[in-house]
Structures are given as C-alpha cells and as structure tokens.
Design a protein around this motif. Structure first.
Motif, PDB file in Angstrom:
ATOM      1  N   UNK A 191     -11.023 -73.637 -23.700  1.00  0.00           N
ATOM      2  CA  UNK A 191     -11.487 -73.685 -22.313  1.00  0.00           C
ATOM      3  C   UNK A 191     -10.768 -74.741 -21.489  1.00  0.00           C
ATOM      4  N   UNK A 192     -10.181 -75.745 -22.168  1.00  0.00           N
ATOM      5  CA  UNK A 192      -9.590 -76.874 -21.454  1.00  0.00           C
ATOM      6  C   UNK A 192      -8.262 -77.255 -22.088  1.00  0.00           C
ATOM      7  N   UNK A 193      -7.230 -77.345 -21.240  1.00  0.00           N
ATOM      8  CA  UNK A 193      -5.916 -77.802 -21.675  1.00  0.00           C
ATOM      9  C   UNK A 193      -5.696 -79.212 -21.136  1.00  0.00           C
ATOM     10  N   UNK A 194      -5.615 -80.172 -22.039  1.00  0.00           N
ATOM     11  CA  UNK A 194      -5.303 -81.556 -21.688  1.00  0.00           C
ATOM     12  C   UNK A 194      -4.014 -81.890 -22.414  1.00  0.00           C
ATOM     13  N   UNK A 195      -2.940 -82.136 -21.666  1.00  0.00           N
ATOM     14  CA  UNK A 195      -1.615 -82.312 -22.265  1.00  0.00           C
ATOM     15  C   UNK A 195      -0.719 -83.067 -21.291  1.00  0.00           C
ATOM     16  N   UNK A 196       0.553 -83.272 -21.670  1.00  0.00           N
ATOM     17  CA  UNK A 196       1.460 -84.048 -20.859  1.00  0.00           C
ATOM     18  C   UNK A 196       1.922 -83.316 -19.612  1.00  0.00           C
ATOM     19  N   UNK A 197       2.270 -84.102 -18.595  1.00  0.00           N
ATOM     20  CA  UNK A 197       2.659 -83.537 -17.310  1.00  0.00           C
ATOM     21  C   UNK A 197       4.003 -82.819 -17.389  1.00  0.00           C
TER      22      UNK A 197
END
Length: 287
Positions: A191-197
C-alpha cells in the motif's frame, strides 16, 4: 476520474534491494525510512530481492543483505520474495496487457532511438513487428505525469518522459524492472512505497502500470539521497563502502538523524533505538 489510492487498506510496506553488492549507508537510509513508516503505521514490512535483471546480480549478495538487515534490527514479516523466481507471474501479466492490445513489439536499437531524440517516439507502434529479436513496449496512451508524494509534495514529471512507450520485456528475453516491481507490489498487497528520491521519475511509469492493471495505487514517499563528498549518490557503482555490522547502532543513529528525526540514545539496545525513532517518525511524518 482520479486514481484510487490505497488509503483504506491495512498498511503494507517493503524494502526491495538489488543484490549487486552489500548494503551501504544510502541503502540503510532507504531501509530505515520504509521500516519506520511501517512501524509507525503498525503495519507489515516486507523484504523483496529485486534480481529481475539477473546479469547485475552478484552471487551471495542477497544473503549478505539479509544478514545486514538482521544485524541492524530490521526484521521483516513473512518470506523474502525473489524476482528471479517470478517469471511466470510476469508472463501472465504481460499476456494480460497483450490481450487488451496495450503493448506492441519494437525492434528499435538504442542507437536508433537516440538518433530520433531524447525520448522514444513510438516508431514501431504501427509497424506490426513480430516477436523475433524484439522488445515489448507498453502502448502508453494514458500516462500519469502528476502525483502527490508525502515527502516531495506535488510532483510534475516531464510530460514527454511520462508518455514514453517504455519497455516491459527486453530484447534479451528479460522482464524489465518497471513491470516486475508493479506486478510484485500488487501481488504482495503493498500500500505504501517509501524509497529514495532517485526513483521519483520512473514512478510515473509505474503508476501508469498500476492504472492499466486496475489496482489501487500506493501512497508514495521518496526520501532524500545520501551523497558522498563529491555530491554523488552513494551507490555500489560509486564504490560506497559497505555497512559495518559490528557498529550497527552508530550507523542507525546516523541514518535516523539524516531522516530529520533528531538524535537517538545509542546507549539503548537496537530495538529500543528503533522504537524511539518510530515514535519520532510518527510525530513528524504521520501528523
């Protein structure tokens, strides 16, 4: 119609490293950010080994990465997924798109594409190519160039890039990262993608695929990159030093501070340190 976003589903995040070498400080920042967001949401945190580009995978790197995560107290839920074992899922997904006439064969070389301009122009769209020595591209008639990111705010991707008919299956018979990552995220209920810019721009293509598969799009959060003294992204290609598993608390504290969460007490054990950081994350990024 606005895209459906996964805001009413049980939280599921993931960390998905490429096994081209051990984790470095930049990798740790991304891992810690996704882990803390999952903890702050009382959700699941998965680990997936993104080895779909098998020529880039280094033998044994996956085991090293998993041991590093454990040494830093970043314990995942469930079994680790390996993209190299997922060809059948990617084949079925690609067949689904083909059955809907949403992709086509392309025989253009990189040199030919570059000669026509900075973006692929759709040259093979109407050429009725066959499968021999051809890549498969998406028919990108509904591109997504604008989206909201929890860290970056409103994001506008260059329209010509967002609208490019990107590759789903390569000429060398490998599925692309863009296809694999979306198929796997949907399959795992992410549900959530938290990763590098550094992954912000190709997010436009991935959201387009989420849309084509009629799946709920994930919430997005692209965190800043750790840079070396020359201002370059810390990466395996730039020979960033591997994490030192003998000093996990000190490196965790650096990653937590890098994410804007202030100092944590390195006198605590790792789990207490991460719990303190999770509370700081919730106060800063969930309020």
């Amino acid at each position: 119609m606005a895209p459906k976003v996964a805001i009413d589903l049980p939280y599921c995040g993931r960390f998905a490293p490429t096994p081209s070498g051990p984790l470095h400080f930049g990798s740790l920042v991304a891992a810690v950010a996704s882990y803390l967001d999952a903890q702050a949401h009382c959700g699941k945190w998965l680990v997936r080994i993104e080895d779909v580009d098998q020529p880039r995978a280094v033998a044994g790197a996956d085991s090293i990465i998993l041991r590093q995560l454990e040494a830093f107290g970043l314990h995942w839920d469930g079994e680790v997924m390996y993209q190299s074992q997922r060809d059948e899922a990617y084949r079925i997904a690609l067949q689904q798109l083909q059955a809907q006439h949403l992709c086509y064969y392309c025989t253009c070389t990189r040199k030919q594409i570059k000669a026509r301009g900075p973006y692929y122009t759709g040259y093979c769209r109407d050429k009725q190519r066959n499968a021999e020595n051809a890549a498969i591209r998406i028919l990108n008639d509904r591109p997504i160039a604008n989206f909201y990111d929890r860290w970056q705010g409103e994001v506008n991707i260059e329209p010509n890039f967002a609208a490019e008919d990107f590759v789903l299956f390569r000429r060398d018979q490998l599925y692309t990262y863009q296809l694999a990552v979306v198929v796997d995220d949907i399959a795992q209920g992410v549900t959530d993608l938290v990763r590098g810019v550094d992954l912000l721009t190709p997010t436009a293509w991935q959201l387009t695929l989420w849309q084509q598969f009629e799946a709920r799009q994930p919430r997005l959060m692209h965190v800043p990159l750790a840079l070396d003294v020359n201002g370059r992204k810390l990466s395996k290609q730039n020979h960033a030093p591997a994490l030192n598993a003998k000093e996990p608390k000190e490196q965790l504290a650096r990653a937590i501070a890098f994410l804007g969460l202030g100092e944590v007490d390195t006198g605590n054990d790792i789990q207490q340190l991460l719990a303190e950081a999770s509370q700081a994350w919730a106060a800063k990024y969930l309020s």
